[in-house]
Design an enzyme around this catalytic site. Structure first.
Site, short mmCIF file in Angstrom:
data_model
loop_
_atom_site.label_atom_id
_atom_site.label_comp_id
_atom_site.label_asym_id
_atom_site.label_seq_id
_atom_site.Cartn_x
_atom_site.Cartn_y
_atom_site.Cartn_z
N ASP A 1 0.87 -1.17 0.00
CA ASP A 1 0.00 0.00 0.00
C ASP A 1 0.91 1.22 0.00
O ASP A 1 2.07 1.15 0.41
CB ASP A 1 -0.91 -0.01 1.23
CG ASP A 1 -2.17 0.82 1.01
OD1 ASP A 1 -2.20 1.62 0.05
OD2 ASP A 1 -3.12 0.67 1.79
N LEU A 2 0.39 2.35 -0.46
CA LEU A 2 1.22 3.53 -0.69
C LEU A 2 1.97 3.93 0.59
O LEU A 2 1.36 4.35 1.57
CB LEU A 2 0.34 4.68 -1.17
CG LEU A 2 1.04 5.86 -1.83
CD1 LEU A 2 0.08 6.62 -2.74
CD2 LEU A 2 1.63 6.82 -0.80
#
Length: 754
Positions: A306-307
């Site tokens: 995830d970012l």
């Protein structure tokens, strides 16, 4: 001697012929489409330098490879030569609005200017429609789940894939398969609700719809379920917060949904979550990413962070000392690509440092690269790298796609209350006052078309209603918080209500209250909306409340005082029209709640398939839910009868057939969602009081009957026993069939084992 001369002469002839034979194009093995994918991956990997390998594990921003006009990508930029270089890159993200012409230019550069010609993977958002101007926007996943219609969800997934592939996108960041067990969490709207079975059914349908028959087809993309795993019940409902849960519960519910997406859906992407489980961040969890995902489930795709999740191990979780340490931990654990975690230079230096210090093995590096390359080969990017630039006009935002969006929006609406059959609005209603600023909202839901707008409820009512119905609108409140302004707005709304036959009040959540990063401590309506609905109620006019929201809300006063309540969620571009159709009786509502409505935040977490000792008994609160999971009324009524369970006893590896008769006993045609729940009566470990194990929709005309049939496979009877083995245990299983998790209409049982 003569034999020797003859041999030499023959050799000279062969050599001459070889050098003078017609030229055949030489094809490297990894460019040979006839070879199996694994051989192509292995051959390409053997030719790559360490730097080329590392660059395949990195993601680039769109502006780093394309000239941007505002948010629009026009062409390949000069910086592409710097960033793609001669070594290539793994993927590109945030290139909006993307066109096939731009991706083709970038792809041509990657294929022709880099040493090995490895294509680029284009990754974008498409949770319920591609985030680009002109694409079809479907209802949010919560509303899709409210339809309890996986056939239509599959169609939506296929439409999304068709549209995004025509734009040049190869992979979608979705679906979100977290179980929403805490409605304070801002991302609830992105999920398919609280239940493992319902979420898994919708997740599999969406993944299959997106990935199509084969990934190389022009109507298919890689689906990437997220957030892996157990992200939907963060501590205090706060995004990124720790998850406190044991392995048995995780496997029984949260991991079950992802397992179905991998084993049945064939998902080729996966996003590792920000959160930690029992002290280990998901991006660093070898048990999760290697043992379970790949070892047990046979996952063949690649895992993306995830970012910024890898960087959190350094800055937030504080289990890593340096970028090299953080990268070594996550890639050793089983991650395959970073998502904007570290700058490209930091990423390269950190990976090289980890390899040099042997914190990261070459074997794990090669594994990660192989996983990326495999997906690129399966997408056909090496063999057919360019997108037909004429395709978009043929497939984007078609009437057929809009029809599916409208149908899903109509089916996703749940009628929560309808005292005295106030709805639908009948011929005796000649004037309607529509109040509440959300009635004019065109919000599509989170992660939707950046430039798109839906049809506002007020506009849709005017479009759908006959000319004889007078419709007036007042917001009732505004962003201006001054006392004078609010009083004037409220008084205008009340005057409009006093001059109407019926009031429709639209309440819920504004865009600053819902979505990623917008977690809430309270689930009550805000002060302005509370003031508005109480004032409307005092007029004595028949009142309908329409909820426009992304999560369950605590609407105790509304549920007690207001005779009719409609839950719409965020229904995408056709949402306003769907709501108008339901209010006016053009469509009979059939949606069912995919999530429990609590009475207060103090009850949380509150979900229907809880353990027997989770009783929610308080001295200052009712023990029941405000509206239970699976609840949803109709403009007609349905009778359940004739439950049949066969056989009455099955072996441990057997299955049971269940049927029930449904009759429309009302005066309107309607659709009922029949729900089947099971209870394992006595088990070696504690099990939920009831668990959804089947559901089907049936449409019936007045007086018409039909039979619903279920087959319960032994896999749905399994539990994780005390030895953490997944088994079916002998004993009695109760069968409960009804219109919601609380409205059980008929019961029976069967036994497992001799």
């Amino acid at each position: 001697m003569m034999k020797k001369n003859a041999f030499v002469l023959a050799l000279l002839v062969i050599t001459f012929c070889a050098f003078n034979a017609p030229e055949k194009p030489f094809k490297l093995p990894y460019k040979n489409a006839a070879l199996p994918v694994e051989k192509r991956v292995a051959d390409l990997l053997s030719r790559m330098t360490v730097s080329e390998k590392i660059r395949q594990l990195d993601m680039y921003w769109g502006h780093q490879v394309a000239n941007m006009r505002g948010h629009e990508a026009e062409s390949v930029s000069d910086s592409a030569a710097i960033n793609i270089g001669t070594e290539g890159i793994g993927s590109v993200h945030d290139l909006y609005p993307l066109t096939a012409a731009v991706t083709n230019q970038i792809q041509r550069y990657a294929l022709e200017k880099t040493r090995l010609g490895i294509p680029v993977l284009f990754i974008e958002e498409g949770l319920h429609g591609y985030e680009s101007l002109g694409s079809t926007t479907f209802p949010t996943p919560m509303a899709l789940a409210g339809a309890w219609d996986t056939t239509l969800v599959h169609k939506a997934g296929h439409i999304i894939a068709t549209e995004v592939r025509a734009h040049g996108v190869n992979m979608i960041l979705g679906p979100v398969l977290c179980l929403s067990r805490d409605p304070r969490w801002g991302r609830v709207e992105e999920t398919y609700g609280e239940d493992p079975f319902l979420s898994a059914a919708n997740g599999v349908a969406m993944v299959k719809g997106m990935q199509g028959r084969k990934l190389s087809d022009p109507d298919a993309v890689v689906a990437e379920p997220k957030h892996f795993a157990v992200h939907g019940i963060p501590e205090a409902g706060s995004n990124m917060a720790p998850v406190n849960m044991g392995e048995r519960e995780a496997r029984s519910s949260f991991l079950y949904v992802f397992e179905k997406a991998v084993k049945e859906g064939g998902a080729m992407g996966m996003m590792a979550a920000y959160s930690e489980i029992d002290g280990i961040p998901c991006v660093d969890n070898r048990w999760l990413l290697k043992n379970v995902l790949r070892g047990e489930w046979g996952f063949k795709g690649f895992v993306l962070s995830d970012l910024g999740a890898i960087k959190m191990s350094l800055n937030s979780h504080q289990i890593a000392a340096t970028p090299a340490d953080a990268l070594a931990q996550t890639f050793t654990a089983g991650l395959d690509m970073q998502f904007y975690d570290f700058s490209h230079q930091q990423f390269m230096e950190g990976m090289l440092s980890a390899l040099k210090s042997k914190q990261l093995s070459v074997a794990d590096l090669n594994r990660a690269v192989s996983n990326i390359l495999r997906v690129k080969f399966m997408l056909g990017l090496f063999d057919h790298p360019y997108i037909d630039e004429t395709l978009l006009k043929k497939v984007n935002h078609t009437e057929a796609s809009r029809s599916v969006a409208l149908k899903l929006a109509q089916e996703g609406i749940s009628l929560l209350k309808n005292d005295n059959s106030l709805l639908p609005l009948g011929p005796g209603v000649h004037s309607v006052a529509v109040v509440g600023s959300l009635a004019a909202s065109t919000y599509l839901g989170g992660y939707a078309n950046k430039e798109g707008k839906g049809v506002a409820i007020i506009d849709a009512l005017k479009q759908r209603a006959s000319n004889s119905l007078d419709i007036k609108y007042e917001a009732g409140y505004s962003a201006d918080t001054s006392t004078v302004s609010q009083s004037e707005n409220l008084q205008k709304a009340i005057n409009t209500v006093n001059n109407a036959d019926v009031a429709i009040v639209v309440l819920g959540e504004d865009i600053n209250e819902v979505g990623e990063g917008k977690d809430r401590a309270s689930l009550d309506l805000n002060q302005q909306q509370t003031r508005l609905i109480e004032a409307v109620y005092k007029t004595g006019k028949p009142t309908v409340v329409v909820l426009f929201n992304g999560r369950p809300l605590c609407i105790n006063w509304v549920s007690k005082k207001i005779p009719a309540i409609v839950e719409s969620w965020f229904l995408g571009e056709m949402g306003g029209l769907a709501i108008a159709d339901v209010l006016l009786g053009k469509v009979n509502p059939s949606g069912k709640l995919p999530m429990t409505f609590p009475r207060s935040v103090g009850q949380l977490p509150y979900y229907y398939n809880h353990k027997p000792t989770s009783r929610h008994v308080y001295v200052d609160e009712d023990t029941s839910a405000l509206f239970p999971f699976g609840h949803g009324l109709s403009y007609t009524t349905f009778q359940y009868s004739g439950l049949n369970i066969s056989p009455a006893r099955i072996p441990l590896n057997g299955s049971v057939n269940v049927s029930v008769n449904i009759k429309n006993t009302g005066k309107a045609e309607g659709t009922e969602v029949v729900q089947l729940y099971l209870r394992d009566v006595i088990a070696s470990v504690t099990t939920p009081v009831k668990s959804l194990k089947g559901f089907k929709r049936i449409n019936l005309k007045p007086g018409e009957s039909g039979t619903i049939k279920f087959k319960i496979d032994n896999k749905e009877l399994m539990l994780w026993n005390r030895q953490m083995k997944q088994v079916v245990e002998p004993g009695e299983f109760k069968v409960m069939i009804g219109s919601s998790s609380e409205d059980i209409r008929t019961r029976g049982s069967f036994r497992v084992g001799l």
